[in-house]
Design an enzyme around this catalytic site. Structure first.
Site, PDB file in Angstrom:
ATOM      1  N   HIS B  37       5.978   5.098  -0.673  1.00 56.30           N
ATOM      2  CA  HIS B  37       7.088   5.961  -1.087  1.00 56.30           C
ATOM      3  C   HIS B  37       6.943   7.370  -0.530  1.00 56.30           C
ATOM      4  CE1 HIS B  37       8.650   2.885  -3.700  1.00 56.30           C
ATOM      5  NE2 HIS B  37       9.661   3.672  -4.001  1.00 56.30           N
ATOM      6  N   LYS B 102       7.886  -2.261 -13.500  1.00 60.00           N
ATOM      7  CA  LYS B 102       7.708  -2.432 -14.944  1.00 60.00           C
ATOM      8  C   LYS B 102       7.444  -1.072 -15.541  1.00 60.00           C
ATOM      9  CE  LYS B 102       2.779  -2.842 -14.763  1.00 60.00           C
ATOM     10  NZ  LYS B 102       1.814  -2.052 -15.507  1.00 60.00           N
TER      11      LYS B 102
END
Lengths: 280, 183
Positions: B37, B102
């Protein structure tokens, strides 16, 4: 003097790394099944069933239960009557971890430096805690510890005036703030007493206990029971989707304390509560 | 009954999804976690081309374990998502429409999801061997030096996930916990 070969230690550690990551303990499987009986949320039940199915696949195919195969935390109990032949004990453990994580197709999750973050490529170094005592045995426990649940852990320096209720509030609040992040249903390890770092180690060590076991001290057995009830009232549930089973167990380990302090550590473990041991 | 959806996502698909929906995702998704990222957003800021097209893309926050001989991929469950929160809004601005991970997201990510029309799914953390069965092809397409953190293109078939946050502000974590919390 009992002599134990370097190679035997290295190979045993490699096997422990693989077995711990692929074969979930019977106590954890039983805890999923027990959880299914009390879970009211349909989504929560569905997740517990998926975790049981996942455990079966991992066992059958000898693949990791979770892709995060963890830090290799190694607990050593070394009898003073043991001599390691052919090399140093710590080298044997480190080489065993490197071999287990490589040969077992386990993920290498350790970076060499916290800020420059280059992967060491063999999951070393292991973190080794050694306890030397009498006898001629060598016990080694490998406890792969995932990063996601580790991130939800905390140490707090409380005061004696905070009492048991202060400890309980801190533990329950720590689980509440963790929400869905540490892969509930979790196992909550609590260390109380000792120094700043000692209580963190107590919390980590408590996670080795078998789920369903009762604390030998009735005072702490009661505290564990109450903490589990309070944590399971939070409503977080399996994977944080809402439900009754937020934690499978709360384990407390206490240690003598300085008159001025009352440290408490909470070390959260995800449902993939992994550890395997061997005695050589 | 799970909704079957295809990735990359169309605006219509995203509009149709609500917090609490179970979905089965088929098509092409990309893996990315912390370091990937950072590199992706650094590239965007530098005006460089990304290793994959962000239009409608779904990123799965996962660092899989290595594939054994004969396996497509090793165990491949989701990692915790909040660590990507610093990067996700820019990626959504540039076209990202789905994220799979999650755990809870921060308000800045939820706001960006509403603004750009994106959805956040959770996969079952720790059901990593089970999830791997739905991944039919995997190849590293960028940042190979990052090992488990490299960007992989995955072809998935009926990948199971649940909508946590939809583009309308719905939040399954909030709703679910409120339903079962006891005082």
């Amino acid at each position: 003097m009992k002599e134990i070969q370097f190679d035997a230690i290295r190979d045993a550690v490699a096997k422990l790394c693989i077995d711990a990551n692929c074969l979930l303990g019977d106590d954890v499987v039983q805890a999923f099944e027990d959880g299914l009986k009390i879970e009211e949320s349909p989504a929560g039940k569905d997740i517990l069933n998926q975790l049981l199915e996942n455990e079966q696949i991992a066992r059958k195919e000898m693949m990791p239960i979770c892709q995060d195969t963890g830090w290799a935390v190694v607990w050593v109990k070394l009898g003073s009557g043991v001599r390691v032949q052919g090399g140093e004990l710590y080298d044997a453990i480190q080489q065993g971890v490197a071999r287990g994580y490589t040969d077992g197709y386990l993920r290498k999750s350790i970076v060499k430096d916290p800020l420059r973050r280059v992967n060491t490529k063999d999951n070393t170094p292991a973190i080794i805690y050694t306890d030397i005592g009498p006898g001629d045995g060598l016990e080694i426990i490998v406890q792969p510890k995932g990063g996601g649940s580790e991130n939800m852990s905390e140490v707090k320096m409380l005061s004696a005036a905070d009492g048991a209720e202060g400890i309980k509030r801190f533990v329950v609040d720590r689980v509440a703030r963790s929400k869905a992040n540490p892969c509930p249903p979790v196992i909550v390890g609590v260390g109380i007493g000792g120094t700043f770092e000692k209580c963190a180690m107590l919390a980590k060590h408590s996670l080795l206990r078998e789920i369903g076991s009762v604390h030998p001290d009735p005072f702490y057995a009661d505290m564990e029971k109450e903490l589990l009830e309070r944590v399971n009232k939070l409503g977080i549930g399996p994977q944080g989707l809402g439900g009754r089973v937020t934690a499978l167990a709360v384990f407390v380990e206490a240690f003598p304390c300085h008159i001025a302090t009352m440290p408490c550590a909470v070390n959260i473990n995800c449902h993939a509560a992994r550890h395997k041991s061997v005695t050589l | 009954m799970a909704k079957k959806i295809t990735a990359p996502l169309t605006p219509e698909t995203v509009k149709d999804l609500r917090a609490g929906d179970s979905v089965l995702i088929s098509g092409t998704i990309y893996t990315g976690r912390d370091l990937a990222h950072k590199r992706l957003t650094d590239s965007l800021k530098a005006g460089e081309k990304l290793p994959f097209d962000l239009a409608g893309a779904v990123i799965y926050y996962v660092g899989p374990s290595p594939a054994k001989p004969g396996q497509v991929i090793g165990s491949a469950g989701p990692t915790t998502s909040y660590r990507m929160d610093a990067y996700s809004p820019l990626l959504m601005e540039k076209g990202l429409r789905g994220m799979i991970g999650k755990g809870n997201r921060t308000p800045v990510v939820l706001d960006a999801m509403k603004k750009y029309g994106a959805v956040y799914f959770a996969a079952v953390g720790g059901a990593a061997a089970l999830i791997a069965k739905t991944i039919k092809k995997a190849k590293v397409i960028a940042y190979d030096d990052l090992g488990p953190e490299a960007v992989r293109e995955l072809e998935v078939e009926d990948f199971p996930a649940i909508v946590i946050n939809d583009m309308y502000g719905g939040d399954l974590y909030e709703q679910g916990v409120a339903q079962y919390k006891k005082d």
